[in-house]
Motif scaffolding. Structure first.
Motif, PDB file in Angstrom:
ATOM      1  N   GLU A   1      -3.123  -0.627  -8.305  1.00  0.00           N
ATOM      2  CA  GLU A   1      -3.844  -0.026  -9.408  1.00  0.00           C
ATOM      3  C   GLU A   1      -4.091   1.451  -9.155  1.00  0.00           C
ATOM      4  O   GLU A   1      -4.034   2.248 -10.080  1.00  0.00           O
TER       5      GLU A   1
ATOM      6  N   ASP B   1       0.221 -11.292  -1.247  1.00  0.00           N
ATOM      7  CA  ASP B   1      -1.161 -11.525  -1.675  1.00  0.00           C
ATOM      8  C   ASP B   1      -2.025 -10.305  -1.400  1.00  0.00           C
ATOM      9  O   ASP B   1      -2.839  -9.905  -2.237  1.00  0.00           O
ATOM     10  N   ALA B   2      -1.867  -9.724  -0.210  1.00  0.00           N
ATOM     11  CA  ALA B   2      -2.666  -8.559   0.162  1.00  0.00           C
ATOM     12  C   ALA B   2      -2.394  -7.389  -0.779  1.00  0.00           C
ATOM     13  O   ALA B   2      -3.323  -6.734  -1.267  1.00  0.00           O
TER      14      ALA B   2
ATOM     15  N   SER C   1      -1.041  -7.453  -3.862  1.00  0.00           N
ATOM     16  CA  SER C   1      -1.439  -7.771  -5.237  1.00  0.00           C
ATOM     17  C   SER C   1      -2.953  -7.740  -5.440  1.00  0.00           C
ATOM     18  O   SER C   1      -3.427  -7.408  -6.515  1.00  0.00           O
ATOM     19  N   SER C   2      -3.700  -8.083  -4.400  1.00  0.00           N
ATOM     20  CA  SER C   2      -5.154  -8.119  -4.526  1.00  0.00           C
ATOM     21  C   SER C   2      -5.816  -6.808  -4.109  1.00  0.00           C
ATOM     22  O   SER C   2      -7.028  -6.651  -4.241  1.00  0.00           O
ATOM     23  N   GLY C   3      -5.026  -5.860  -3.589  1.00  0.00           N
ATOM     24  CA  GLY C   3      -5.592  -4.588  -3.154  1.00  0.00           C
ATOM     25  C   GLY C   3      -6.303  -4.678  -1.815  1.00  0.00           C
ATOM     26  O   GLY C   3      -7.156  -3.850  -1.496  1.00  0.00           O
ATOM     27  N   MET C   4      -5.932  -5.670  -1.013  1.00  0.00           N
ATOM     28  CA  MET C   4      -6.557  -5.862   0.290  1.00  0.00           C
ATOM     29  C   MET C   4      -6.270  -4.664   1.199  1.00  0.00           C
ATOM     30  O   MET C   4      -5.167  -4.120   1.191  1.00  0.00           O
TER      31      MET C   4
END
Length: 178
Positions: free
Chosen positions: A1, A58-59, A61-64
């Motif tokens: 983002e 996952d990291a 995509s989630s902004g981890m």
């Protein structure tokens, strides 16, 4: 983002319209990017690649934060925290660069200006590329991890350089078509 927001700011500055107004739908290539990037890892056994690939996707995509991903990788796979941190930073950086390149190319932008973060950790070969214009489909020699390797910004191991879209090339091609 964050990178999408940066691209929106750049498109607004260059063209006077928001990125969302001209964004072309692109398929989600994150799984493909993750697979290709994880295949480059040489410091963990290949049997862990599928799991690492899923965690990286996952990291991203989630902004981890890469530190959080590194802790997960070190806890689950046979690797030190230092190695997990190197992998996490590298993988997240590569994914960000590839996603941004995909978005920019979907707009029809074919060239970029190489940018470094201008600190003392930038590779000498990348310092030499700073400010120059290159085509995405013809990356410069020295753009990879070493001087003998071609690559776009973000492709070298832990490269923090980035591609600033060359809107002049897009605007010139639009004017020529009009």
């Amino acid at each position: 983002e964050w990178s999408k927001g940066q691209l929106d700011d750049q498109v607004r500055a260059a063209m006077g319209i928001p990125y969302s107004a001209i964004e072309k739908p692109t398929r989600d290539r994150v799984p493909e990017f993750a697979r290709v990037n994880v295949d480059l890892i040489v410091t963990v056994p290949e049997r862990y690649f599928a799991g690492i690939e899923a965690k990286v996707q996952d990291a991203f995509s989630s902004g981890m934060h890469p530190r959080t991903l590194a802790k997960d990788l070190a806890a689950e796979y046979d690797t030190s925290l230092a190695n997990a941190q190197r992998i996490a930073r590298d993988q997240i950086g590569k994914m960000a660069a590839q996603t941004n390149q995909d978005r920019v190319q979907a707009l029809g932008i074919k060239t970029y200006i190489w940018r470094t973060v201008h600190d003392n950790r930038v590779r000498d070969n990348h310092v030499d590329l700073d400010g120059q214009v290159f085509a995405y489909d013809d990356p410069p020699m020295g753009g990879g991890t070493n001087e003998e390797e071609a690559g776009n910004p973000g492709e070298g191991i832990q490269c923090r350089c980035f591609a600033s879209p060359d809107f002049e090339s897009l605007l010139s091609s639009l004017e020529a078509a009009a």
